[in-house]
Write a protein that holds these residues in place. Sequence first.
Motif, short mmCIF file in Angstrom:
data_model
loop_
_atom_site.label_atom_id
_atom_site.label_comp_id
_atom_site.label_asym_id
_atom_site.label_seq_id
_atom_site.Cartn_x
_atom_site.Cartn_y
_atom_site.Cartn_z
N ASP A 159 34.94 36.22 35.27
CA ASP A 159 36.17 35.62 34.77
C ASP A 159 36.63 36.38 33.53
OD1 ASP A 159 36.35 33.59 36.69
OD2 ASP A 159 34.95 32.33 35.59
N ARG A 206 41.18 34.82 40.25
CA ARG A 206 40.28 35.07 41.39
C ARG A 206 41.08 35.24 42.67
NH1 ARG A 206 37.32 29.99 39.71
NH2 ARG A 206 36.11 30.61 37.89
N SER A 229 38.77 33.92 48.31
CA SER A 229 37.20 34.12 48.05
C SER A 229 36.78 33.99 48.69
CB SER A 229 36.43 34.68 48.39
OG SER A 229 36.26 34.59 47.78
#
Length: 351
Positions: free
Chosen positions: A116, A150, A178
């Motif tokens: 992150d 993300r 993801s």
Amino acid sequence: MAKFDESDPRWIVQAREDGTNVNQWHWSEKDCSEWSKQRLEQLLGDLTLLNGPATAKTTGLKSVEGDSILNIRKAKLIASYELAIKVRWQGTTAGGQHGSGLIELPYVADENHDEDPEVKVLLPTEDAASQQLKAEILAKGKEPIYAAIRTYVQELRSGVPGKPGNSSSSAAAAAAGSGSGAAAAAANGSAAAAAVPRPGSSGSGSAAAKKSSKRSVSMTEKFYARSQDIFECFTVQGRIQAFTQSAALVQPQPGGTFSWFNGNITGTFQELVPGQRLVMSWRFNSWEEGCLSKVEVELSEPEPGNTVLQLKHTGLPEADKFGHGDVQEQVEQGWRGQIFNRIRAVFGYGV
């Protein structure tokens, strides 16, 4: 055999007269800077950061500096990017005072794709309300930003900008990963309204991508909520759209279909026991057509208001349709970052 210092034409890859790069064999680059700006505006431009008693949300992308390139060689994708991002925000304290400022992500880069990014909150004026909101955003409001990044990273790495129709003018068709991610992020691929696949449907991709494997993901998560609340996060369309911050469709009945993240995730409900159990077929649109996995969710409430979720996700493919072999890792990261952490952040079901 060719004579010394002479080339044997059998070993020379001739350029085609029509310019076609067959099977993406030759190295090619796609500048994704414009796509990145538009996609980041979609992902970061209207995020809820705090949802009570203080409230805060982003109000648009201020700037994106840096480069974003998608390299393709032998049909393999290599994303290269290094970005500095600034986003506007505004909010209201619990006492009704207004504040505003900027959120800065100074370094979003491919070398840190699995981490992150650093988040800074910048204030144009040092008034008390803005300072208070800054502290709360840094303490409780970063997860929606992480989830958005993300999604961007996973889409870029899975080749979304290079797909037909995903030019800068149609970036709205792209959606979250993801797996990385997301799914995961989270969420791979980008069809704005992907059709839900039927069990047993066939595709024409590589055997490695279509082949079901013994790869699986098992997770145990805890939430400060009733088990029925968590159950509804999978079965109530409004709740799904709230934490995914994207379009969703859901038919919560055996044989009913669902679609999350603008069609990035699709599947069919197989079993539903309210507040206790869910069984679903599940696929990401970055997988080959016909490639389905199975998701089993068990919910228990050892104490009132404390729910334990046990997830078992089986039948993951060995690779996605782009040849990436990190499906298992991306799926696990997607469940955690794009779904479970978002549910906690949006509904306040734990940290």
